[in-house]
Enzyme design. Sequence first.
Site, PDB file in Angstrom:
ATOM      1  N   HIS A   1      -4.676   5.967  -1.786  1.00 52.25           N
ATOM      2  CA  HIS A   1      -4.717   6.998  -1.519  1.00 52.25           C
ATOM      3  C   HIS A   1      -4.317   8.862  -1.524  1.00 52.25           C
ATOM      4  O   HIS A   1      -2.824   8.613  -2.135  1.00 52.25           O
ATOM      5  CB  HIS A   1      -5.918   7.298  -0.111  1.00 52.25           C
ATOM      6  CG  HIS A   1      -4.599   7.108   1.206  1.00 52.25           C
ATOM      7  ND1 HIS A   1      -3.556   6.220   1.408  1.00 52.25           N
ATOM      8  CD2 HIS A   1      -3.438   8.036   1.631  1.00 52.25           C
ATOM      9  CE1 HIS A   1      -2.803   6.157   2.445  1.00 52.25           C
ATOM     10  NE2 HIS A   1      -2.263   7.685   2.166  1.00 52.25           N
TER      11      HIS A   1
ATOM     12  N   HIS B   1       0.686  13.627   0.003  1.00 50.03           N
ATOM     13  CA  HIS B   1       1.682  13.080  -0.054  1.00 50.03           C
ATOM     14  C   HIS B   1       0.749  11.647  -1.459  1.00 50.03           C
ATOM     15  O   HIS B   1      -0.635  11.918  -1.002  1.00 50.03           O
ATOM     16  CB  HIS B   1       1.978  12.228   1.208  1.00 50.03           C
ATOM     17  CG  HIS B   1       1.040  11.612   2.091  1.00 50.03           C
ATOM     18  ND1 HIS B   1       0.708  12.106   2.963  1.00 50.03           N
ATOM     19  CD2 HIS B   1       0.585  10.146   2.151  1.00 50.03           C
ATOM     20  CE1 HIS B   1      -0.524  10.815   3.214  1.00 50.03           C
ATOM     21  NE2 HIS B   1      -0.918   9.803   3.101  1.00 50.03           N
TER      22      HIS B   1
ATOM     23  N   GLU C   1       4.283   7.698  -0.054  1.00 55.00           N
ATOM     24  CA  GLU C   1       3.707   6.515   1.493  1.00 55.00           C
ATOM     25  C   GLU C   1       4.151   5.697   0.424  1.00 55.00           C
ATOM     26  O   GLU C   1       3.320   5.048  -0.280  1.00 55.00           O
ATOM     27  CB  GLU C   1       2.663   7.164   1.773  1.00 55.00           C
ATOM     28  CG  GLU C   1       2.353   6.487   3.284  1.00 55.00           C
ATOM     29  CD  GLU C   1       0.998   6.506   3.875  1.00 55.00           C
ATOM     30  OE1 GLU C   1       0.066   7.358   3.604  1.00 55.00           O
ATOM     31  OE2 GLU C   1       0.486   6.557   4.471  1.00 55.00           O
TER      32      GLU C   1
HETATM   33 CO    CO Z   1      -1.612   8.254   4.014  1.00 56.56          CO
END
Ligand code: CO
Length: 138
Positions: free
Chosen positions: A7, A80, A129
């Site tokens: 994502h 992110h 991440e």
């Molecule tokens: Co995230």
Amino acid sequence: MIGPLNHVGVAVPNIEKAIAFYRDIMGVNDITEPKDLPPQGVTYAFVNLPSGQVELIQPYGEKSPISKFLKRNPKGGQHHICFEVKDIHEASIFMAERGMRVLNEPRIGAHGTLVVFLHPGDSGGVLIELMESPKEDH
Ligand code: CO
């Protein structure tokens, strides 16, 4: 080493407004209900697309890690990107051995699997991440 892009995280000052934007303007009908994630200091919702997800994150609580980001970017913005890895502990060690600053011990993220964040100063200005892939894919 890294797996699929899972994502893109987008910080938002108002998650209900952001959901309305993706629903009413972008025409997405598959968006999760906002949920609080106190350990990470965020309220999040996922905009589900065929190719992946946009993760909307709004600060939760006083010490949210995205409050500072929103001070600099009051309208919100891209925060992110998240890649999947098979084993978060292995990936953390691999990255640290190569000089990456791993910002936290693995902890449970929004998908219910372990995540770590990597310092954007070591990755071209992008906060990354890493998230352990869910064990059972449907
Ligand atoms: Co995230």
